[in-house]
Design a protein around this motif. Structure first.
Motif, PDB file in Angstrom:
ATOM      1  N   LYS A   1       0.844  -1.196   0.000  1.00 32.94           N
ATOM      2  CA  LYS A   1       0.000   0.000   0.000  1.00 32.94           C
ATOM      3  C   LYS A   1       0.885   1.253   0.000  1.00 32.94           C
ATOM      4  CE  LYS A   1      -3.919  -2.245   0.632  1.00 32.94           C
ATOM      5  NZ  LYS A   1      -5.077  -2.208  -0.163  1.00 32.94           N
ATOM      6  N   THR A   2       1.324   1.676  -1.178  1.00 32.33           N
ATOM      7  CA  THR A   2       2.148   2.877  -1.285  1.00 32.33           C
ATOM      8  C   THR A   2       1.264   4.108  -1.415  1.00 32.33           C
ATOM      9  OG1 THR A   2       2.313   2.627  -3.683  1.00 32.33           O
ATOM     10  CG2 THR A   2       4.064   1.638  -2.358  1.00 32.33           C
ATOM     11  N   LYS A   3       1.819   5.248  -1.057  1.00 33.54           N
ATOM     12  CA  LYS A   3       1.129   6.530  -1.186  1.00 33.54           C
ATOM     13  C   LYS A   3       1.965   7.436  -2.065  1.00 33.54           C
ATOM     14  CE  LYS A   3      -0.973   6.181   3.370  1.00 33.54           C
ATOM     15  NZ  LYS A   3      -1.062   6.766   4.700  1.00 33.54           N
ATOM     16  N   LYS A   4       1.293   8.384  -2.727  1.00 31.55           N
ATOM     17  CA  LYS A   4       2.007   9.337  -3.579  1.00 31.55           C
ATOM     18  C   LYS A   4       2.461  10.528  -2.739  1.00 31.55           C
ATOM     19  CE  LYS A   4      -0.400   8.093  -7.796  1.00 31.55           C
ATOM     20  NZ  LYS A   4      -1.218   8.569  -8.916  1.00 31.55           N
TER      21      LYS A   4
ATOM     22  N   SER B   1       7.950  14.004  -7.646  1.00 33.10           N
ATOM     23  CA  SER B   1       6.775  13.238  -7.230  1.00 33.10           C
ATOM     24  C   SER B   1       7.144  11.765  -7.263  1.00 33.10           C
ATOM     25  CB  SER B   1       5.606  13.501  -8.160  1.00 33.10           C
ATOM     26  OG  SER B   1       5.183  14.840  -8.049  1.00 33.10           O
ATOM     27  N   PHE B   2       6.755  11.027  -6.225  1.00 33.81           N
ATOM     28  CA  PHE B   2       7.140   9.632  -6.117  1.00 33.81           C
ATOM     29  C   PHE B   2       6.185   8.891  -5.207  1.00 33.81           C
ATOM     30  CE2 PHE B   2       9.153  12.054  -2.804  1.00 33.81           C
ATOM     31  CZ  PHE B   2       9.071  11.267  -1.671  1.00 33.81           C
ATOM     32  N   LYS B   3       6.275   7.568  -5.209  1.00 33.66           N
ATOM     33  CA  LYS B   3       5.491   6.729  -4.314  1.00 33.66           C
ATOM     34  C   LYS B   3       6.375   6.314  -3.155  1.00 33.66           C
ATOM     35  CE  LYS B   3       2.299   4.863  -7.702  1.00 33.66           C
ATOM     36  NZ  LYS B   3       1.781   3.646  -8.342  1.00 33.66           N
ATOM     37  N   GLY B   4       5.794   6.322  -1.947  1.00 33.64           N
ATOM     38  CA  GLY B   4       6.562   5.975  -0.766  1.00 33.64           C
ATOM     39  C   GLY B   4       5.801   5.055   0.150  1.00 33.64           C
ATOM     40  N   LEU B   5       6.515   4.532   1.134  1.00 30.07           N
ATOM     41  CA  LEU B   5       5.960   3.567   2.057  1.00 30.07           C
ATOM     42  C   LEU B   5       6.681   3.714   3.387  1.00 30.07           C
ATOM     43  CD1 LEU B   5       4.169   0.952   2.320  1.00 30.07           C
ATOM     44  CD2 LEU B   5       6.209  -0.305   1.697  1.00 30.07           C
TER      45      LEU B   5
ATOM     46  N   SER C   1      15.781  14.352   0.794  1.00 32.39           N
ATOM     47  CA  SER C   1      15.141  15.255   1.752  1.00 32.39           C
ATOM     48  C   SER C   1      13.949  14.565   2.408  1.00 32.39           C
ATOM     49  CB  SER C   1      14.659  16.521   1.039  1.00 32.39           C
ATOM     50  OG  SER C   1      13.878  17.306   1.902  1.00 32.39           O
ATOM     51  N   ASP C   2      13.690  14.908   3.676  1.00 32.62           N
ATOM     52  CA  ASP C   2      12.499  14.398   4.338  1.00 32.62           C
ATOM     53  C   ASP C   2      11.404  15.461   4.375  1.00 32.62           C
ATOM     54  OD1 ASP C   2      13.609  16.106   6.191  1.00 32.62           O
ATOM     55  OD2 ASP C   2      13.517  14.714   7.861  1.00 32.62           O
ATOM     56  N   ASN C   3      11.575  16.523   3.628  1.00 35.88           N
ATOM     57  CA  ASN C   3      10.593  17.611   3.537  1.00 35.88           C
ATOM     58  C   ASN C   3       9.593  17.261   2.431  1.00 35.88           C
ATOM     59  OD1 ASN C   3       9.293  20.042   3.909  1.00 35.88           O
ATOM     60  ND2 ASN C   3      10.813  21.249   2.809  1.00 35.88           N
ATOM     61  N   VAL C   4       8.755  16.241   2.706  1.00 37.44           N
ATOM     62  CA  VAL C   4       7.799  15.742   1.713  1.00 37.44           C
ATOM     63  C   VAL C   4       6.377  15.852   2.255  1.00 37.44           C
ATOM     64  CG1 VAL C   4       9.476  14.157   0.717  1.00 37.44           C
ATOM     65  CG2 VAL C   4       7.975  13.344   2.510  1.00 37.44           C
ATOM     66  N   GLU C   5       5.417  15.881   1.316  1.00 33.33           N
ATOM     67  CA  GLU C   5       4.002  15.928   1.690  1.00 33.33           C
ATOM     68  C   GLU C   5       3.241  14.941   0.836  1.00 33.33           C
ATOM     69  OE1 GLU C   5       2.540  19.839   0.866  1.00 33.33           O
ATOM     70  OE2 GLU C   5       3.023  19.721  -1.250  1.00 33.33           O
ATOM     71  N   LEU C   6       2.100  14.498   1.362  1.00 33.20           N
ATOM     72  CA  LEU C   6       1.234  13.610   0.592  1.00 33.20           C
ATOM     73  C   LEU C   6       0.666  14.363  -0.602  1.00 33.20           C
ATOM     74  CD1 LEU C   6      -0.807  11.702   3.315  1.00 33.20           C
ATOM     75  CD2 LEU C   6       0.701  10.697   1.607  1.00 33.20           C
ATOM     76  N   ALA C   7       0.728  13.759  -1.768  1.00 31.88           N
ATOM     77  CA  ALA C   7       0.178  14.373  -2.973  1.00 31.88           C
ATOM     78  C   ALA C   7      -1.313  14.081  -3.039  1.00 31.88           C
ATOM     79  CB  ALA C   7       0.880  13.818  -4.204  1.00 31.88           C
ATOM     80  N   GLU C   8      -2.026  14.978  -3.652  1.00 33.34           N
ATOM     81  CA  GLU C   8      -3.482  14.807  -3.777  1.00 33.34           C
ATOM     82  C   GLU C   8      -3.855  14.216  -5.105  1.00 33.34           C
ATOM     83  OE1 GLU C   8      -5.553  18.377  -2.845  1.00 33.34           O
ATOM     84  OE2 GLU C   8      -4.349  18.710  -1.098  1.00 33.34           O
TER      85      GLU C   8
END
Length: 51
Positions: free
Chosen positions: A17-20, A29-33, A44-51
Motif C-alpha cells: 500500500k504505497t502513497k504518492k 513526485s514519487f510513491k513511498g511507504l 530530503s524528508d521535507n515531503v508531503e502527501l500528494a493529492e
C-alpha cells in the motif's frame, strides 16, 4: 562457510500500500511507504502527501 541474516523475503512490491508524495525541496513526485519517507532524488524528508 558462514552467513549472516535470515532467508531472503519474496515480496511483491505491487501489492504494498504505497502513497504518492511530493518533495517540497526539489519538486519530485514519487510513491513511498513507511513512517519516515524521504525523496529518492534529493534524500530530503521535507515531503508531503500528494493529492
Amino acid at each position: 562457510m558462514c552467513s549472516s541474516g535470515g532467508p531472503m523475503a519474496d515480496i511483491d512490491l505491487k501489492k504494498l500500500k504505497t502513497k504518492k508524495y511530493h518533495c517540497k525541496d526539489c519538486g519530485n513526485s514519487f510513491k513511498g511507504l513507511g513512517k519516515k519517507v524521504v525523496c529518492p532524488s534529493c534524500q530530503s524528508d521535507n515531503v508531503e502527501l500528494a493529492e
